[in-house]
Structure formats: C-alpha cells, structure tokens
Scaffold this active site. Structure first.
Site, PDB file in Angstrom:
ATOM      1  N   SER A   1       0.867  -1.302  -0.072  1.00 59.28           N
ATOM      2  CA  SER A   1      -0.017   0.193   0.016  1.00 59.28           C
ATOM      3  C   SER A   1       0.657   1.109  -0.041  1.00 59.28           C
ATOM      4  CB  SER A   1      -0.865   0.080   1.495  1.00 59.28           C
ATOM      5  OG  SER A   1      -0.187  -0.104   2.360  1.00 59.28           O
TER       6      SER A   1
ATOM      7  N   TYR B   1      -4.254   0.870   4.026  1.00 58.54           N
ATOM      8  CA  TYR B   1      -5.279  -0.084   3.484  1.00 58.54           C
ATOM      9  C   TYR B   1      -5.857  -0.422   4.816  1.00 58.54           C
ATOM     10  CZ  TYR B   1      -4.119  -0.973  -1.279  1.00 58.54           C
ATOM     11  OH  TYR B   1      -3.891  -0.747  -2.604  1.00 58.54           O
ATOM     12  N   GLY B   2      -5.015  -0.610   6.112  1.00 56.78           N
ATOM     13  CA  GLY B   2      -5.306  -1.235   7.427  1.00 56.78           C
ATOM     14  C   GLY B   2      -6.750  -0.909   7.947  1.00 56.78           C
TER      15      GLY B   2
ATOM     16  N   CYS C   1       2.493  -6.854   1.649  1.00 57.42           N
ATOM     17  CA  CYS C   1       1.731  -6.108   2.618  1.00 57.42           C
ATOM     18  C   CYS C   1       0.506  -7.311   3.160  1.00 57.42           C
ATOM     19  CB  CYS C   1       0.748  -5.326   1.441  1.00 57.42           C
ATOM     20  SG  CYS C   1      -0.754  -4.524   2.478  1.00 57.42           S
ATOM     21  N   ASN C   2       0.797  -7.267   4.435  1.00 56.64           N
ATOM     22  CA  ASN C   2      -0.060  -8.403   5.272  1.00 56.64           C
ATOM     23  C   ASN C   2      -1.578  -8.102   4.881  1.00 56.64           C
ATOM     24  OD1 ASN C   2       1.957 -10.092   7.364  1.00 56.64           O
ATOM     25  ND2 ASN C   2       2.948  -7.870   6.794  1.00 56.64           N
ATOM     26  N   THR C   3      -1.740  -6.619   4.941  1.00 52.25           N
ATOM     27  CA  THR C   3      -3.154  -6.342   5.078  1.00 52.25           C
ATOM     28  C   THR C   3      -3.879  -6.921   3.683  1.00 52.25           C
ATOM     29  OG1 THR C   3      -2.744  -4.273   6.340  1.00 52.25           O
ATOM     30  CG2 THR C   3      -4.728  -4.491   5.239  1.00 52.25           C
TER      31      THR C   3
ATOM     32  N   GLU D   1       4.208   6.520   7.385  1.00 50.82           N
ATOM     33  CA  GLU D   1       4.120   7.048   6.012  1.00 50.82           C
ATOM     34  C   GLU D   1       4.346   8.527   6.135  1.00 50.82           C
ATOM     35  OE1 GLU D   1       3.123   5.835   2.820  1.00 50.82           O
ATOM     36  OE2 GLU D   1       3.580   3.808   3.684  1.00 50.82           O
TER      37      GLU D   1
ATOM     38  N   THR E   1       4.411  -4.904   7.096  1.00 48.73           N
ATOM     39  CA  THR E   1       5.677  -4.692   6.631  1.00 48.73           C
ATOM     40  C   THR E   1       6.257  -3.516   6.823  1.00 48.73           C
ATOM     41  OG1 THR E   1       4.608  -4.487   4.281  1.00 48.73           O
ATOM     42  CG2 THR E   1       5.392  -6.420   4.510  1.00 48.73           C
TER      43      THR E   1
HETATM   44  N1  DGL Z   1       2.390  -2.447   5.151  1.00 48.82           N
HETATM   45  C1  DGL Z   1       1.150  -3.151   4.978  1.00 48.82           C
HETATM   46  C2  DGL Z   1       0.947  -4.667   5.782  1.00 48.82           C
HETATM   47  O1  DGL Z   1       1.767  -5.098   5.881  1.00 48.82           O
HETATM   48  C3  DGL Z   1      -0.073  -2.170   5.068  1.00 48.82           C
HETATM   49  C4  DGL Z   1      -0.355  -1.231   5.914  1.00 48.82           C
HETATM   50  C5  DGL Z   1      -1.510  -0.432   5.665  1.00 48.82           C
HETATM   51  O2  DGL Z   1      -1.519   0.252   4.396  1.00 48.82           O
HETATM   52  O3  DGL Z   1      -2.311  -0.160   6.464  1.00 48.82           O
HETATM   53  O4  DGL Z   1      -0.220  -4.571   6.384  1.00 48.82           O
END
Ligand code: DGL
Length: 269
Positions: A8, A39-40, A70-72, A162, A195
């Site tokens: 993201s 995205y979270g 991106c885990n989300t 960010e 991440t």
């Molecule tokens: N870095 C991302 C993750 O691993 C997304 C974080 C986000 O956009 O909220 O979840």
C-alpha cells in the site's frame, strides 16, 4: 525478467530491500499504492479492489509473479484473488506463509498436516484489517497444533510511518506493546505482521524485552522467494526494475530514500 512487489505504501520496501540483497541479479518492479494508503483501516472489499488493480498494473509491467509485500492485502484479498481472479499463467503470493513456516519450524512449501511446535504463546502485531481477517490464525492452524495467539491491532502506526513521524510511531508502538502484554504477559514470540513495522523493530524489541523472539518478514520472504524461483524459473517474467507509485513521486522518493538510506527514485504508476 522482473518480479512484482506490491505494498500500500512504503512498508514493502523492507521486503524489497531484503529480496534485492538475497537475489542481486533479479529485477524487481515495486508498486506503492500511496494514494490509497493506509489499507489497514479499509473494508475487505475495498482492499480487494485496490489490490487487484495494483496487481494488474504489475502484470502490465511484465511481471508473471507478484508478491503482496503487504499483510493487509495478503490477509484480506489474496485468497479471494487466487480463487477467482489470478490468470492461469500468473502467480500471486503473500507474506504470511513464509513467516508461519518459519514460526512452525517447517521447510519452505511443506504442506504436511499440523503438528505440535516449540513456540506456544505468540503475540501478533498487525493492522486492524489484518487482525479482523483472522488470516494469520487460519494459516497457523493448517500447520501447528495448540498455539495460543494474542493479537494487537496497532492503529495509527502505519500513518505515522508514512508521514515520517517516528516520534509518534515510537510512542504508539510502546502503547500497543503495553496493551498486548496486559492480555499476554509472557509471549515467547512476537510477529511483526505488517511490513511497515520492521522500520520500528528496535522499539518493538525494546518494549517486549530481550527474551521475546521477534519475527519480521523481510528476510523470511527473501529466502522463500529464492527457493520458489529456483523451483519455478518460468515465473521470472519480463520487464525491467522500476519503482512506481500512485502518489506524488517526489514526496514518495524522499521518504523512501530516508527509509532505506539509499537513493530511491519513484515514477508515476
Ligand atoms: N504494510 C502493510 C501491511 O503489511 C499495509 C499497511 C497499511 O496500508 O495499513 O499490512
């Protein structure tokens, strides 16, 4: 040849950095959907739509394999994409599985039945959407028996990172670790399930204490990608290295350069 790496925003750079170090001859196209981060805090449908659009952009850039760094996105969109959207000749992989394989003492790609493992009390720090998806617990249950997972949704941390506000990010990390440890006073392991969080790894480790093993994904994803490409050399794709963003390339380049402490030049996606 190029492998696509998607996040993201800037968090996936921790993964990009590790895969470039591990696979120096490989080309990578990185896409940061900075215009839509974070995205979270989005709904699963919104995360799905944005992740599909970003992945398509990476296919259009010549990638055959895309890593959702991106885990989300991995938690909220990957399974649905794999079941109904990813074209036959392409692959999309997430970042949960390498982490869980490591946590459960498995070889990469070992899909044998779940078994008892050493680490039984795990703290998971992730975005609200990742925690709500329960994807981590689901993937873990496929591989391990009897592991107790306590989750902490770390609201605000991604925004602070960010924005380059590391003082706020540190304060938030400490308060989230505090909240987690009230629910699980003695975790054996902590998973940084976003991440962005490796950028705050020292703070997590300090707040958790030296005896908690902190798992962060970048190196694990790099090792499992190297193994995957050795087994699937046809997945290398085409195209050349690039750094793409849906946000303002100037601002994103400046932040990315600060994070990785090397010149990062983004262009418009
Ligand atoms: N870095 C991302 C993750 O691993 C997304 C974080 C986000 O956009 O909220 O979840």
């Amino acid at each position: 040849m190029a492998v696509g790496i998607f996040d993201s925003g800037l968090g996936g750079l921790t993964v990009l950095d590790a895969v470039q170090a591990r696979l120096p001859d490989e080309e990578f196209v990185y896409l940061a959907d900075s215009a839509n981060a974070p995205y979270g805090v989005r709904t699963a449908d919104s995360i799905y739509d944005l992740t599909v659009a970003a992945t398509q952009r990476l296919f259009d850039a010549g990638c055959t394999l895309v890593i959702l760094a991106c885990n989300t996105a991995s938690a909220a969109a990957l399974r649905r994409m794999q079941e109904g959207w990813v074209p036959q000749d392409k692959r999309v992989l997430g970042v949960f599985v390498p982490l869980i394989e490591s946590l459960t003492e498995r070889q990469w790609g070992d899909n044998s039945p779940p078994r008892e493992v050493e680490t039984k009390h795990v703290a998971l720090f992730a975005t609200p959407a990742t925690v709500a998806s329960r994807a981590f617990q689901r993937e873990l249950a496929f591989r391990a028996i009897g592991v107790d997972v306590e989750t902490q949704a770390c609201g605000g941390v991604v925004d602070a990172i960010e924005d380059g506000d590391f003082i706020l990010a540190e304060a938030l990390v400490r308060s989230h670790v505090d909240a987690l440890m009230r629910k699980m006073p003695h975790p054996q392991a902590a998973v940084l399930g976003c991440t962005h969080y490796p950028l705050m790894q020292d703070t997590f480790q300090d707040a958790l204490g030296a005896d908690v093993k902190v798992f962060s994904q970048a190196g694990l994803v790099a090792d499992s990608l190297a193994d995957y490409l050795a087994r699937h050399p046809d997945m290398r794709g085409q195209g050349e290295s690039a750094l793409l963003t849906t946000g303002d390339p100037g601002t994103v380049s400046t932040r990315a350069t600060q994070f990785l402490r090397r010149q990062m030049q983004f262009t418009a996606a």
